[in-house]
Design an enzyme around this catalytic site. Structure first.
Site, PDB file in Angstrom:
ATOM      1  N   CYS A 107       1.086   9.708 -25.017  1.00  0.00           N
ATOM      2  CA  CYS A 107       0.067  10.170 -24.077  1.00  0.00           C
ATOM      3  C   CYS A 107      -0.925  11.096 -24.788  1.00  0.00           C
ATOM      4  O   CYS A 107      -1.737  10.643 -25.575  1.00  0.00           O
ATOM      5  CB  CYS A 107       0.725  10.822 -22.866  1.00  0.00           C
ATOM      6  SG  CYS A 107      -0.372  10.990 -21.428  1.00  0.00           S
ATOM      7  N   HIS A 129       4.544   7.073 -21.277  1.00  0.00           N
ATOM      8  CA  HIS A 129       5.670   7.920 -21.678  1.00  0.00           C
ATOM      9  C   HIS A 129       6.944   7.082 -21.775  1.00  0.00           C
ATOM     10  O   HIS A 129       7.688   6.953 -20.792  1.00  0.00           O
ATOM     11  CB  HIS A 129       5.876   9.050 -20.657  1.00  0.00           C
ATOM     12  CG  HIS A 129       4.877  10.145 -20.747  1.00  0.00           C
ATOM     13  ND1 HIS A 129       5.128  11.351 -21.361  1.00  0.00           N
ATOM     14  CD2 HIS A 129       3.594  10.213 -20.299  1.00  0.00           C
ATOM     15  CE1 HIS A 129       4.066  12.128 -21.290  1.00  0.00           C
ATOM     16  NE2 HIS A 129       3.115  11.461 -20.645  1.00  0.00           N
ATOM     17  N   GLU A 162       9.709   7.852 -23.130  1.00  0.00           N
ATOM     18  CA  GLU A 162      10.919   8.677 -22.974  1.00  0.00           C
ATOM     19  C   GLU A 162      11.350   8.779 -21.519  1.00  0.00           C
ATOM     20  O   GLU A 162      12.520   9.056 -21.243  1.00  0.00           O
ATOM     21  CB  GLU A 162      10.694  10.072 -23.573  1.00  0.00           C
ATOM     22  CG  GLU A 162       9.841  11.024 -22.765  1.00  0.00           C
ATOM     23  CD  GLU A 162       8.329  10.851 -22.966  1.00  0.00           C
ATOM     24  OE1 GLU A 162       7.595  11.816 -22.713  1.00  0.00           O
ATOM     25  OE2 GLU A 162       7.902   9.745 -23.364  1.00  0.00           O
TER      26      GLU A 162
END
Length: 236
Positions: A106, A205, A207
């Site tokens: 990001c 994202h 994660e």
């Protein structure tokens, strides 16, 4: 403890972020790195880079980047986190100089582009026609990947479901980069190095999407390449 872990061959992966009291991005990225055999270390303006040699770098998400860094016009608005801008730009330059693997997430993808001389759209909300401006950690959008790109080979799925938490995005590409993913509005969602080094920026994202095998592969590749380069360095 840290020395013992290093003896096992775990590569040291720096994960940058802000000095937030609730560092969600760090917690999720740390879990992802550990799951794939890496040793994560948090790096923020108040927690500067450790003395030990980093084997890989993840530049995390967060506040907007100061427009003065890429356009010379800040419209009178101060940088949201100038200390973090300086820290991460220095880390990126060091990582580029040493050739360690890099993933920008990001804000991290945007800063990677800026570090290499590119620019950003300060606000993409008016550019959206087919996708929503609503921010969500859920995979509510899709990115179409460039066939044959490193990112497409790593993820192994095309298109790939993604989340969206941003309102800035890559405009003019930085030196040595190419666009390898876009959303339905044509907004850049992924960039990577044209060279052999593992240098990737994703606007989403990964994660926050551990339930997706494709997203887990991205962090796994970073750890794998970091371990290989560390072993090569230590064997010299």
């Amino acid at each position: 403890m840290a020395t013992g872990r290093r003896r096992t061959g775990r590569p040291l992966i720096g994960i940058t972020g802000g000095d937030s009291r609730l560092p969600w991005g760090w917690w999720f990225a740390r879990a992802a790195v550990r799951a794939h055999g890496g040793e994560p270390v948090r790096i923020t303006p108040k927690r500067p880079q450790p003395a030990r040699h980093l084997d890989g770098l993840i530049v995390g998400g967060g506040d907007d980047i100061d427009p003065a860094l890429y356009s010379g016009d800040d419209s009178g608005a101060p940088a949201a986190d100038p200390a973090r801008d300086r820290l991460e730009l220095a880390l990126l330059q060091q990582a580029l100089d040493t050739g360690i693997p890099i993933i920008g997430i990001c804000r991290g993808a945007q800063l990677l582009n800026v570090a290499l001389g590119g620019s950003l759209y300060p606000d993409i909300r008016q550019r959206r026609r087919h996708t929503s401006n609503r921010r969500s950690v859920l995979p509510s959008k899709k990115a179409v990947l460039r066939r044959g790109s490193r990112l497409a080979r790593i993820l192994g799925r095309n298109p790939v479901p993604i989340n969206s938490l941003h309102h800035q995005a890559v405009h003019r590409l930085g030196h040595g980069l190419r666009t390898v993913a876009r959303d339905a509005d044509g907004i850049t969602q992924g960039i990577e190095s044209r060279g052999a080094a593992l240098i990737i920026g994703v606007q989403w994202h990964p994660e926050y999407l551990p339930q997706q095998r494709a997203q887990r592969r991205l962090i796994a590749m970073l750890v794998r390449r970091s371990r290989r380069l560390r072993q090569q360095r230590l064997s010299r």
